[in-house]
Write an enzyme that holds these catalytic residues in place. Structure first.
Site, mmCIF file in Angstrom:
data_model
loop_
_atom_site.group_PDB
_atom_site.id
_atom_site.type_symbol
_atom_site.label_atom_id
_atom_site.label_comp_id
_atom_site.label_asym_id
_atom_site.label_seq_id
_atom_site.Cartn_x
_atom_site.Cartn_y
_atom_site.Cartn_z
ATOM 1 N N HIS A 1 -1.249 -0.600 -8.378
ATOM 2 C CA HIS A 1 -0.109 -0.251 -9.242
ATOM 3 C C HIS A 1 -0.476 -0.342 -10.727
ATOM 4 O O HIS A 1 -1.635 -0.172 -11.080
ATOM 5 C CB HIS A 1 1.106 -1.115 -8.877
ATOM 6 C CG HIS A 1 1.355 -1.131 -7.396
ATOM 7 N ND1 HIS A 1 2.021 -0.116 -6.748
ATOM 8 C CD2 HIS A 1 0.960 -2.018 -6.425
ATOM 9 C CE1 HIS A 1 2.069 -0.384 -5.441
ATOM 10 N NE2 HIS A 1 1.418 -1.526 -5.209
ATOM 11 N N GLU B 1 4.720 -6.990 -8.711
ATOM 12 C CA GLU B 1 3.407 -6.965 -8.048
ATOM 13 C C GLU B 1 2.276 -6.642 -9.027
ATOM 14 O O GLU B 1 1.225 -7.285 -9.020
ATOM 15 C CB GLU B 1 3.431 -5.932 -6.907
ATOM 16 C CG GLU B 1 2.108 -5.803 -6.172
ATOM 17 C CD GLU B 1 2.130 -4.730 -5.096
ATOM 18 O OE1 GLU B 1 3.211 -4.162 -4.829
ATOM 19 O OE2 GLU B 1 1.051 -4.454 -4.528
ATOM 20 N N HIS C 1 -3.255 -6.172 -3.616
ATOM 21 C CA HIS C 1 -1.812 -5.893 -3.629
ATOM 22 C C HIS C 1 -1.029 -7.154 -3.296
ATOM 23 O O HIS C 1 -1.606 -8.181 -2.916
ATOM 24 C CB HIS C 1 -1.472 -4.796 -2.606
ATOM 25 C CG HIS C 1 -1.896 -3.431 -3.058
ATOM 26 N ND1 HIS C 1 -1.018 -2.487 -3.522
ATOM 27 C CD2 HIS C 1 -3.135 -2.862 -3.144
ATOM 28 C CE1 HIS C 1 -1.676 -1.391 -3.864
ATOM 29 N NE2 HIS C 1 -2.962 -1.588 -3.641
ATOM 30 N N GLU D 1 -3.277 -7.826 1.008
ATOM 31 C CA GLU D 1 -1.900 -8.171 0.626
ATOM 32 C C GLU D 1 -1.897 -9.677 0.427
ATOM 33 O O GLU D 1 -1.944 -10.447 1.376
ATOM 34 C CB GLU D 1 -0.910 -7.748 1.709
ATOM 35 C CG GLU D 1 -0.790 -6.239 1.888
ATOM 36 C CD GLU D 1 0.029 -5.535 0.792
ATOM 37 O OE1 GLU D 1 0.437 -6.209 -0.184
ATOM 38 O OE2 GLU D 1 0.249 -4.322 0.920
HETATM 39 ZN ZN ZN Z 1 1.094 -2.691 -3.557
#
Ligand code: ZN
Length: 480
Positions: free
Chosen positions: A308, A322, A375, A441
């Site tokens: 992102h 995030e 992420h 993640e």
């Molecule tokens: Zn993400």
């Protein structure tokens, strides 16, 4: 336009027939070439306006190419072939070279045994009769076909002036493996730059210059970030157009000396860790590795992709975005890897938005050994109790799965976070990369405790160090 050719096409002459009433708006309108015929002193063209003309004469070529910009041929002229047999020209072939923007092309097939074939051509546009004359320079005095005092008759415009005014010759272009294009001349240079977004071409304009007959050009490798370099003589200026491959651009120009201009070609929004262990500062002018920073690739090259950024915050919950937690984890990961001896590249080192495609393209370009995307996770409201680590690999990649397993087990044991297992998935960045690739993640921002952890520099460091250890184990097992 032409595809990557990897060679420099010199365009050594350009002329713009003078015409005082040709305004810029007129030159933007479509121009029509209605007729063309050989005459005593050259070629006579019927055109409804005065086109910009570009002349190319390639080294050792037996062709002279004259392009009428923004000009469309009438049907009758398409593929016309006009015998000349004079001025060192055997014949002139006519074609619609390009439609949008329209370019009408005249190809002069030269008789190289005839010294006249080296002759420079000139142009003259007669407004009142819509006539464009193309005339060999040694025919200048005969080139004015109508009364010289006719007000709309414009003087001959020399293509390649024999004037003795001081004109620097562009003598050498060289391109280094670190992305620097160096332009050198025999005399001091000045320059201006612009970027043509439509064609993706960076233009450097050098006034009072010409292209040396002995121009040295770089040979561009197939994987060069420069697709094409084109030199064009525009009046007394030389235009150097540099077209880069997608994801790359000319980042900066710099005068190295009076006679040298340096252009830095870099990946868009890609950075590498500084050679020492300083924290990389947010950087709006990232660059490709210089010889100082590229280091030793033998240990391995790791591409760190912080998810992102910019207008894309990623998951948002509990006051945590995030994009803001994955960036410091990624930077800390890069530092940890670098201290282990790895060469590290980042997709981003600051808060910028980057599409998925250039992330993958950058990793491919650099030929990274490992791609790791960082992420943070989220779930719909009502699932705030769920937390933990998920490490993804591309579904069909066993080597990706192996890498994911090393990294995942390191994270779980170092952080104590819940083990939500290694998983296969089709995420773009891991599916489209050709090297072993994982997407970590690092936790759920929708879980209040994990959101707090992810915002903590200590936790971020523990996470980053664990990922680095996992990558290192993987690399060692693979013999690095
Ligand atoms: Zn993400």
């Amino acid at each position: 336009m032409c595809v990557a050719t990897g060679y420099v096409s010199p365009v050594v002459e350009q002329l713009q027939a003078q015409s005082t009433n040709t305004t810029s708006s007129q030159s933007n309108a479509a121009i029509r070439l209605n007729n063309i015929q050989p005459v005593n002193n050259g070629l006579m063209l019927n055109v409804n306006a005065n086109p910009q003309i570009k002349v190319q004469r390639e080294d050792n070529s037996d062709r002279l190419i004259i392009d009428l910009q923004n000009t469309t041929l009438t049907k009758e002229l398409h593929q016309a072939n006009l015998p000349m047999n004079r001025f060192g020209v055997k014949q002139v072939r006519v074609a619609q070279f390009q439609n949008n923007p329209a370019i009408a092309r005249l190809v002069f097939d030269l008789d190289s045994s005839d010294p006249n074939s080296k002759t420079v051509w000139q142009s003259q546009y007669i407004d009142t009769t819509n006539t464009l004359f193309l005339t060999p320079a040694n025919k200048v005095t005969q080139a004015i076909p109508i009364e010289p005092n006719l007000p709309s008759s414009r003087p001959i415009n020399p293509i390649n002036s024999a004037s003795t005014s001081i004109i620097a010759a562009i003598e050498k272009l060289s391109f280094s493996s670190t992305g620097q294009l160096l332009i050198e001349a025999n005399l001091p240079l000045s320059y201006q730059t612009n970027f043509d977004r439509a064609s993706g071409t960076f233009n450097l304009i050098v006034p009072n210059a010409k292209i040396s007959a002995n121009l040295q050009r770089p040979s561009l490798a197939a994987n060069s970030p420069i697709e094409r370099i084109r030199l064009t003589q525009v009046g007394n200026s030389v235009e150097i157009g540099i077209k880069t491959i997608p994801g790359w651009q000319v980042r900066e120009t710099q005068r190295l000396s009076n006679q040298q201009i340096k252009l830095q070609v870099s990946l868009n929004s890609l950075s590498q860790v500084p050679p020492n262990n300083q924290t990389p500062l947010p950087n709006n002018n990232p660059s490709v590795p210089s010889s100082q920073t590229v280091g030793d690739r033998r240990r391995g090259v790791i591409f760190v992709d912080a998810g992102h950024g910019g207008n894309d915050p990623g998951a948002v919950a509990n006051g945590v975005q995030e994009k803001d937690v994955v960036l410091p984890i990624s930077l800390k990961l890069g530092q940890a890897l670098q201290s282990m001896g790895y060469t590290v590249y980042y997709t981003r080192t600051n808060d910028v938005e980057i599409d998925l495609e250039p992330r993958v393209a950058a990793a491919e370009r650099i030929n990274a050994d490992v791609f790791v995307s960082i992420h943070a996770n989220s779930l719909a409201p009502g699932n705030s109790g769920i937390s933990g680590i998920e490490t993804y690999h591309s579904r069909n990649s066993t080597v990706g799965q192996e890498l994911a397993s090393y990294v995942h087990s390191q994270i779980v044991s170092a952080t104590g976070a819940s083990d939500r297992s290694v998983r296969g998935a089709g995420f773009y960045v891991i599916a489209k990369t050709s090297m072993p690739a994982i997407l970590v993640e690092t936790g759920f921002v929708t879980n209040p405790a994990e959101a707090r952890n992810l915002s903590s520099p200590d936790y971020q460091k523990r996470m980053a160090d664990a990922i680095a250890r996992g990558i290192d184990r993987f690399m060692r097992v693979r013999g690095r």
